[in-house]
Design an enzyme around this catalytic site. Sequence first.
Site, PDB file in Angstrom:
ATOM      1  N   GLU A 116     -26.295  22.893  17.781  1.00 39.37           N
ATOM      2  CA  GLU A 116     -25.731  22.155  16.641  1.00 39.37           C
ATOM      3  C   GLU A 116     -26.484  22.466  15.344  1.00 39.37           C
ATOM      4  O   GLU A 116     -26.439  21.674  14.398  1.00 39.37           O
ATOM      5  CB  GLU A 116     -25.741  20.647  16.906  1.00 39.37           C
ATOM      6  CG  GLU A 116     -24.999  20.199  18.162  1.00 39.37           C
ATOM      7  CD  GLU A 116     -23.483  20.384  18.119  1.00 39.37           C
ATOM      8  OE1 GLU A 116     -22.955  20.858  17.086  1.00 39.37           O
ATOM      9  OE2 GLU A 116     -22.826  20.080  19.134  1.00 39.37           O
ATOM     10  N   HIS A 139     -29.078  13.725  16.666  1.00 39.63           N
ATOM     11  CA  HIS A 139     -27.826  13.637  17.412  1.00 39.63           C
ATOM     12  C   HIS A 139     -28.120  13.158  18.824  1.00 39.63           C
ATOM     13  O   HIS A 139     -28.931  13.772  19.526  1.00 39.63           O
ATOM     14  CB  HIS A 139     -27.145  15.009  17.446  1.00 39.63           C
ATOM     15  CG  HIS A 139     -26.004  15.095  18.408  1.00 39.63           C
ATOM     16  ND1 HIS A 139     -24.925  14.243  18.371  1.00 39.63           N
ATOM     17  CD2 HIS A 139     -25.770  15.924  19.455  1.00 39.63           C
ATOM     18  CE1 HIS A 139     -24.084  14.552  19.345  1.00 39.63           C
ATOM     19  NE2 HIS A 139     -24.576  15.562  20.018  1.00 39.63           N
ATOM     20  N   HIS A 141     -26.400  11.067  22.546  1.00 40.51           N
ATOM     21  CA  HIS A 141     -25.212  10.687  23.318  1.00 40.51           C
ATOM     22  C   HIS A 141     -25.356   9.217  23.732  1.00 40.51           C
ATOM     23  O   HIS A 141     -25.519   8.905  24.902  1.00 40.51           O
ATOM     24  CB  HIS A 141     -25.066  11.591  24.544  1.00 40.51           C
ATOM     25  CG  HIS A 141     -24.804  13.035  24.212  1.00 40.51           C
ATOM     26  ND1 HIS A 141     -24.732  14.033  25.160  1.00 40.51           N
ATOM     27  CD2 HIS A 141     -24.574  13.646  23.009  1.00 40.51           C
ATOM     28  CE1 HIS A 141     -24.469  15.203  24.561  1.00 40.51           C
ATOM     29  NE2 HIS A 141     -24.379  14.996  23.264  1.00 40.51           N
ATOM     30  N   GLU A 169     -28.069  -8.401  11.348  1.00 39.26           N
ATOM     31  CA  GLU A 169     -28.871  -7.426  10.608  1.00 39.26           C
ATOM     32  C   GLU A 169     -28.123  -6.103  10.366  1.00 39.26           C
ATOM     33  O   GLU A 169     -28.554  -5.302   9.532  1.00 39.26           O
ATOM     34  CB  GLU A 169     -30.195  -7.165  11.314  1.00 39.26           C
ATOM     35  CG  GLU A 169     -30.045  -6.402  12.606  1.00 39.26           C
ATOM     36  CD  GLU A 169     -31.382  -5.835  13.101  1.00 39.26           C
ATOM     37  OE1 GLU A 169     -32.430  -6.346  12.696  1.00 39.26           O
ATOM     38  OE2 GLU A 169     -31.338  -4.890  13.873  1.00 39.26           O
ATOM     39  N   HIS A 210     -18.144  11.723  22.262  1.00 38.16           N
ATOM     40  CA  HIS A 210     -19.290  12.635  22.339  1.00 38.16           C
ATOM     41  C   HIS A 210     -20.629  11.954  22.016  1.00 38.16           C
ATOM     42  O   HIS A 210     -21.549  11.982  22.811  1.00 38.16           O
ATOM     43  CB  HIS A 210     -19.036  13.828  21.392  1.00 38.16           C
ATOM     44  CG  HIS A 210     -20.090  14.882  21.460  1.00 38.16           C
ATOM     45  ND1 HIS A 210     -19.826  16.223  21.319  1.00 38.16           N
ATOM     46  CD2 HIS A 210     -21.431  14.803  21.627  1.00 38.16           C
ATOM     47  CE1 HIS A 210     -20.942  16.922  21.429  1.00 38.16           C
ATOM     48  NE2 HIS A 210     -21.944  16.067  21.614  1.00 38.16           N
TER      49      HIS A 210
HETATM   50  O1  2HA Z   1     -26.142  19.819  24.378  1.00 38.86           O
HETATM   51  O2  2HA Z   1     -25.555  17.519  22.480  1.00 38.86           O
HETATM   52  O3  2HA Z   1     -23.583  18.537  21.054  1.00 38.86           O
HETATM   53  C1  2HA Z   1     -26.494  19.546  23.084  1.00 38.86           C
HETATM   54  C2  2HA Z   1     -25.451  18.719  22.470  1.00 38.86           C
HETATM   55  C3  2HA Z   1     -24.303  19.394  21.849  1.00 38.86           C
HETATM   56 ZN    ZN Z   2     -23.920  16.400  21.808  1.00 33.70          ZN
END
Ligand code: 2HA
Ligand code: ZN
Length: 275
Positions: A116, A139, A141, A169, A210
């Site tokens: 990414e 980023h 998940h 909050e 995602h």
């Molecule tokens: O595997 O999270 O979006 C890495 C990620 C791709």
């Molecule tokens: Zn991801």
Amino acid sequence: MKVLEAPFVQGFMRMADDGWQQGWHERNGGNLSYRIKHEEIESVREDLKASGEWEPIGTVVPALAEEYFLVTGSGKYFRNVQRDPEDSICIIELDSAGERYRILWGLANGGRPTSELPSHLMNLEVKKKQNEEYRVVYHCHATNIIALTFVLPLQDEVFTRELWEMATECPVVFPDGVGVVEWMVPGGRRIAEATSRLMERYDVAIWAHHGMFCAGKDFDLTFGLAHTVEKAAEILVKMLSMRPDKRQTISPDNFRDLAADFHVTLPERFLYEKR
Ligand code: 2HA
Ligand code: ZN
């Protein structure tokens, strides 16, 4: 100083491990980037060495030309960052056009920066133009945020309002709200462009089915932001599991009162009347 002794590297590793402990980084899921300060890169200069060729980033980020970044590696596991940082993360430098990168430290057993990288660098570029102090893009998940993308309409207004209502909050922590990106193929320029457009308005972008992207000025603020958003999502999932509607909640006028007392501006488009 050795790279691994530097406080910014320690802070990066701690954040990666915190995310792993939260359960947001199954297998190689998620990625983290940090735009390194001038004095920080100088402090570890003796430990840097250009090991490979210049490689294309996959996008162009002229406002980040000749800057340095600490990033997780593609296919690497957050679970291993603390234990084996030299294999899992790397420091990269960008060329004078902001088109290519090369590795100066880390990924000792080979590999590439995060898949990414275009999203991370485009987000960091948007944020730097707004405010030079933004340095972190994360980023993850996060489970409950992902779950919500199956049941809420994929609209910024709805996600923001529903998350705000879950904890008093929330509007203080993310007064600008959150943006939502419809499902897209990850890893490329298209999702990077969609995300960075949202980053012009928000510090949080949710990727449908995602995960989420957060931007911030330091590791504490950025991790804390992701944690707050995910906690609100968890409460919403629990609430929706008990009954489909709310018996009582925080009203638009409650939010306006909160905004006045906490000195935040809450855009009226999130304070719509519900039918
Ligand atoms: O595997 O999270 O979006 C890495 C990620 C791709
Ligand atoms: Zn991801």
